[in-house]
Design a protein around this motif. Structure first.
Motif, PDB file in Angstrom:
ATOM      1  N   ILE A 182      17.265 -35.909 -26.230  1.00 35.42           N
ATOM      2  CA  ILE A 182      16.219 -35.745 -27.229  1.00 35.42           C
ATOM      3  C   ILE A 182      15.164 -34.792 -26.668  1.00 35.42           C
ATOM      4  O   ILE A 182      15.013 -34.666 -25.448  1.00 35.42           O
ATOM      5  CB  ILE A 182      15.546 -37.079 -27.636  1.00 35.42           C
ATOM      6  N   SER A 183      14.486 -34.106 -27.577  1.00 30.22           N
ATOM      7  CA  SER A 183      13.342 -33.300 -27.164  1.00 30.22           C
ATOM      8  C   SER A 183      12.107 -33.889 -27.826  1.00 30.22           C
ATOM      9  O   SER A 183      12.143 -34.290 -28.991  1.00 30.22           O
ATOM     10  CB  SER A 183      13.526 -31.831 -27.544  1.00 30.22           C
ATOM     11  N   ILE A 184      11.050 -33.955 -27.052  1.00 24.89           N
ATOM     12  CA  ILE A 184       9.786 -34.520 -27.516  1.00 24.89           C
ATOM     13  C   ILE A 184       8.729 -33.437 -27.341  1.00 24.89           C
ATOM     14  O   ILE A 184       8.482 -32.988 -26.216  1.00 24.89           O
ATOM     15  CB  ILE A 184       9.400 -35.760 -26.684  1.00 24.89           C
ATOM     16  N   SER A 185       8.132 -33.011 -28.446  1.00 21.24           N
ATOM     17  CA  SER A 185       7.063 -32.010 -28.390  1.00 21.24           C
ATOM     18  C   SER A 185       5.737 -32.707 -28.642  1.00 21.24           C
ATOM     19  O   SER A 185       5.586 -33.440 -29.617  1.00 21.24           O
ATOM     20  CB  SER A 185       7.278 -30.922 -29.434  1.00 21.24           C
ATOM     21  N   VAL A 186       4.783 -32.469 -27.738  1.00 18.74           N
ATOM     22  CA  VAL A 186       3.455 -33.078 -27.837  1.00 18.74           C
ATOM     23  C   VAL A 186       2.421 -31.985 -27.600  1.00 18.74           C
ATOM     24  O   VAL A 186       2.493 -31.269 -26.601  1.00 18.74           O
ATOM     25  CB  VAL A 186       3.262 -34.197 -26.794  1.00 18.74           C
ATOM     26  N   THR A 187       1.465 -31.871 -28.518  1.00 25.23           N
ATOM     27  CA  THR A 187       0.381 -30.907 -28.362  1.00 25.23           C
ATOM     28  C   THR A 187      -0.873 -31.640 -27.914  1.00 25.23           C
ATOM     29  O   THR A 187      -1.276 -32.621 -28.532  1.00 25.23           O
ATOM     30  CB  THR A 187       0.125 -30.156 -29.680  1.00 25.23           C
ATOM     31  N   VAL A 188      -1.468 -31.155 -26.814  1.00 26.17           N
ATOM     32  CA  VAL A 188      -2.678 -31.754 -26.271  1.00 26.17           C
ATOM     33  C   VAL A 188      -3.825 -30.754 -26.399  1.00 26.17           C
ATOM     34  O   VAL A 188      -3.604 -29.559 -26.598  1.00 26.17           O
ATOM     35  CB  VAL A 188      -2.498 -32.164 -24.788  1.00 26.17           C
ATOM     36  N   PHE A 189      -5.030 -31.250 -26.261  1.00 25.58           N
ATOM     37  CA  PHE A 189      -6.216 -30.403 -26.257  1.00 25.58           C
ATOM     38  C   PHE A 189      -6.803 -30.469 -24.849  1.00 25.58           C
ATOM     39  O   PHE A 189      -7.463 -31.442 -24.476  1.00 25.58           O
ATOM     40  CB  PHE A 189      -7.227 -30.866 -27.304  1.00 25.58           C
TER      41      PHE A 189
END
Length: 87
Positions: free
Chosen positions: A56-63
């Motif tokens: 699986i690929s997990i994309s997470v955008t952080v600030f």
């Protein structure tokens, strides 16, 4: 000396990680838990499964507010046992 990536980023900024690992429900929880430790926030990861379901690929955008946050988070995500790649 600053890295090329560090020179390209203006802080604070959004930064997206893509974590690829073996398909395991715990992987998603572990990724979010580590992200929360380094950069607390409300995260809704985008999850995609491979064709055969093995990965699986997990994309997470952080600030992020500093480059060290980006660097440290990359290192910690890479330490998860079932992770194969962090981009």
């Amino acid at each position: 000396m600053k890295s090329k990536l560090e020179k390209l980023l203006n802080f604070p900024c959004s930064f997206t990680y893509k974590v690829i690992g073996f398909s395991n429900p715990e992987l998603i929880d572990n990724v979010i838990k580590i992200v929360q430790i380094h950069i607390p926030g409300d995260y809704v990861p985008q999850i995609k499964s491979s064709n055969k379901g093995k990965f699986i690929s997990i994309s997470v955008t952080v600030f992020a507010t500093t480059f060290s946050q980006i660097e440290n988070l990359y290192i910690e995500l890479s330490k998860i046992n079932t992770v194969r790649i962090v981009l």
